[in-house]
Design an enzyme around this catalytic site. Sequence first.
Site, PDB file in Angstrom:
ATOM      1  N   ASN A  66      36.974  89.864  27.125  1.00 38.44           N
ATOM      2  CA  ASN A  66      37.826  90.827  27.808  1.00 38.44           C
ATOM      3  C   ASN A  66      37.395  92.256  27.465  1.00 38.44           C
ATOM      4  O   ASN A  66      37.662  92.751  26.373  1.00 38.44           O
ATOM      5  CB  ASN A  66      39.291  90.612  27.421  1.00 38.44           C
ATOM      6  CG  ASN A  66      40.223  91.560  28.177  1.00 38.44           C
ATOM      7  OD1 ASN A  66      39.839  92.125  29.209  1.00 38.44           O
ATOM      8  ND2 ASN A  66      41.428  91.727  27.681  1.00 38.44           N
TER       9      ASN A  66
ATOM     10  N   ASP B  21      41.028  94.191  42.594  1.00 38.56           N
ATOM     11  CA  ASP B  21      41.834  93.701  41.488  1.00 38.56           C
ATOM     12  C   ASP B  21      42.109  92.215  41.658  1.00 38.56           C
ATOM     13  O   ASP B  21      41.888  91.639  42.741  1.00 38.56           O
ATOM     14  CB  ASP B  21      43.151  94.476  41.418  1.00 38.56           C
ATOM     15  CG  ASP B  21      43.161  95.479  40.274  1.00 38.56           C
ATOM     16  OD1 ASP B  21      42.316  95.341  39.376  1.00 38.56           O
ATOM     17  OD2 ASP B  21      43.996  96.386  40.282  1.00 38.56           O
TER      18      ASP B  21
ATOM     19  N   ASP C  46      45.327  90.575  40.839  1.00 36.86           N
ATOM     20  CA  ASP C  46      46.688  90.238  41.275  1.00 36.86           C
ATOM     21  C   ASP C  46      46.991  90.867  42.629  1.00 36.86           C
ATOM     22  O   ASP C  46      47.864  91.732  42.770  1.00 36.86           O
ATOM     23  CB  ASP C  46      47.715  90.646  40.222  1.00 36.86           C
ATOM     24  CG  ASP C  46      47.563  92.088  39.763  1.00 36.86           C
ATOM     25  OD1 ASP C  46      46.520  92.711  40.079  1.00 36.86           O
ATOM     26  OD2 ASP C  46      48.479  92.578  39.080  1.00 36.86           O
TER      27      ASP C  46
ATOM     28  N   GLN D 201      37.569  87.232  32.510  1.00 36.75           N
ATOM     29  CA  GLN D 201      37.614  87.702  31.132  1.00 36.75           C
ATOM     30  C   GLN D 201      38.795  87.112  30.349  1.00 36.75           C
ATOM     31  O   GLN D 201      39.070  87.544  29.228  1.00 36.75           O
ATOM     32  CB  GLN D 201      37.700  89.235  31.107  1.00 36.75           C
ATOM     33  CG  GLN D 201      36.527  89.913  31.823  1.00 36.75           C
ATOM     34  CD  GLN D 201      36.519  91.431  31.690  1.00 36.75           C
ATOM     35  OE1 GLN D 201      35.483  92.034  31.497  1.00 36.75           O
ATOM     36  NE2 GLN D 201      37.670  92.064  31.789  1.00 36.75           N
TER      37      GLN D 201
ATOM     38  N   HIS E 154      49.287  94.531  46.366  1.00 35.68           N
ATOM     39  CA  HIS E 154      49.061  94.506  44.926  1.00 35.68           C
ATOM     40  C   HIS E 154      50.414  94.480  44.228  1.00 35.68           C
ATOM     41  O   HIS E 154      51.378  95.090  44.692  1.00 35.68           O
ATOM     42  CB  HIS E 154      48.285  95.782  44.527  1.00 35.68           C
ATOM     43  CG  HIS E 154      47.799  95.818  43.112  1.00 35.68           C
ATOM     44  ND1 HIS E 154      48.642  95.968  42.033  1.00 35.68           N
ATOM     45  CD2 HIS E 154      46.545  95.741  42.591  1.00 35.68           C
ATOM     46  CE1 HIS E 154      47.934  95.980  40.921  1.00 35.68           C
ATOM     47  NE2 HIS E 154      46.657  95.845  41.225  1.00 35.68           N
TER      48      HIS E 154
ATOM     49  N   ASP F 233      38.707 104.628  37.400  1.00 32.47           N
ATOM     50  CA  ASP F 233      38.502 104.839  38.831  1.00 32.47           C
ATOM     51  C   ASP F 233      38.519 106.325  39.193  1.00 32.47           C
ATOM     52  O   ASP F 233      37.653 106.807  39.924  1.00 32.47           O
ATOM     53  CB  ASP F 233      39.535 104.068  39.650  1.00 32.47           C
ATOM     54  CG  ASP F 233      40.970 104.205  39.131  1.00 32.47           C
ATOM     55  OD1 ASP F 233      41.225 105.094  38.290  1.00 32.47           O
ATOM     56  OD2 ASP F 233      41.831 103.410  39.552  1.00 32.47           O
TER      57      ASP F 233
END
Length: 637
Positions: free
Chosen positions: A235, A262, A264, A206, A398, A374
């Site tokens: 996005n 995720d 990262d 995105q 993470h 979530d």
Amino acid sequence: MTDWTTIQNVVFPLENDPDVLSLYLDAGTWARFGDTETRVSDNAHIDDLISRESIRIGATARVSFASYFNAFPASYWQHWTTVRSIRLNLQTEGAGTLMIYRSTAHGIAQRVESHALAGTMSTSVDLPVVTFGDGGWYWFDIVAGTEPLVLRGGSWATPDEPARTGKVCLGITTFNKPDYCVETLDALAGSGALLGEIDRVFLVDQGNDKVKAQGAYPAVAARLGDQLQVIEQPNLGGSGGFARSMAETLDRPESDFVLLLDDDVKVEPESIFRALQFGRFSRRPVLVGGHMFDLLDRPVLHAFAETVDLKPFVWHSEPHDKVPHDFRFSNLRQTRWMHARMDADYNGWWFCLIPTETLRSVGLSLPAFIKWDDAEYCLRAGAAGFATVSLPGAALWHVSWLDKDDSIDWQAYFHARNRFVAALLHSPFKGGGDLLRDSRIWDIKHLLSMQYYPVALRQQALRDVLSGPAHMHATLPTKLAELRAQAADFREKRVLKSDAETPVTNEGKRVYPIPAGTQQARGPRGLALILFTAQMVARHWLVKPAAANVERPQVELSKRDGVWFRLPYFDSALVSTADGAGKTWYSRDRRQFRRMLRESWRLHREIGRRWPELARQYRDALPEITSVKEWDKTLGR
């Protein structure tokens, strides 16, 4: 003849990183001094690793596999799955002794069996999974004889039959983190047998720094072949990216699960395999979450089990006083609280496996952009009978939020808006319980801290909540740009990075020592808090800031000291940013304070008055706004 299915492999780090060795081995010798256990020596080192599956154990050394990634979380398998028997399979070379242990829910170790090892051999030990109701793990230790011993491979297997046999799709959502994504794809491409369990990898890009433009991308894409599908779209936040992966997975009859990841992150591929097997063997479909370690401080666990306190409607890490936890100083054997089974209300979407049965039953993500999507989804799934299990031994690394403060940037809007929407959908309490009171307190803290931008966004969030559920899809593609544009109206949002643009303060830097025995100072509580709030609100409402403190900052504070119970005493302050990149100039504005405080009370009063009506609107609209059909319109799919 019984067929045994592997449900967990014995693995070692993907790279030679001494920092993470303690997550795979407990190789230390410990001594107790009073009430403190201290590591006094190490019996294994990173150089002892031979491969992903193999390790050399030095002569006469003892190495325990009572570690996060190599012990077996028996209590979770007993409670949630059909598995009632497991087999430990090991392949070894050399003479020594194998010792098998279990723990109780209180973390008490109990020796189960021991076996002699000699020459090149395979050892299989059958173990029951029937007495771990409240907690407990299995693990093994190996003691080498007078010569080094090599563990060539190991696994935990079961003779039981899985309830589900389908594959898993991976859904990765990214916004301008292409280097992380290529590393993740590379780890998946090299994951061996795991690749055979993966149907598709949906990488939803995105951003404008495209994954496909990375130099290493073509090679890793070639290795994954048709299993990789890169989808480029505007996005729409994490919820928009993950909803896309959910919808795409529902079109894949080969898949019984989608695993959300995720961008990262650094993955441990074995965790994907374990979560998938746990989902397959669960008695009823469950969401399987993975834990989160700190990517920049890799032995530190940041999330174990996540819960939602429904009265004020806030999330908590459990056990809240035990995490973050550093495995360098206390491994599984020494960490008694980690042996009790901990049930979660939700799991972060940094790693969360969701059965397609759940998607078909309760729909896709809430169109929340980020924050609370979530938690809301797991609450929604839980109400429909799909529990969430945060599975020990399944985790990734993470980028942590320690160097961030997303409560005072554009994310303040989504924190507030989505928290209220989730509460309207799921709070069992009249008027949302303590949510309105807690939200008012947040506004007052920000206002007394001279943080006017987040209050402006929080108030916009409440206005949008009052407008009804239709705004969520309608504003999803445009809201972020609006929020960022508003920052230009607030001087506090300009980060001062150079000496030339950073003014000299009138009173210099103020430093507050941390009280002995604590990690940080605490603000007032009880009656002292009531008096403090009344005094500071009166000061900010009635007392005009000194002219000199308007022209230049009154003091300078570190980020640690620039907190809600210290900033209100000043007319203005320079405060370091959370990431240490510069300083922010907060300045008291009496007119702004009065206007925003009035508006805060008005909006909260209006939401409280309309709570039953709003709850009914959002709950009635939920099946539609989370449906594939509605999401397809927003996604342009």
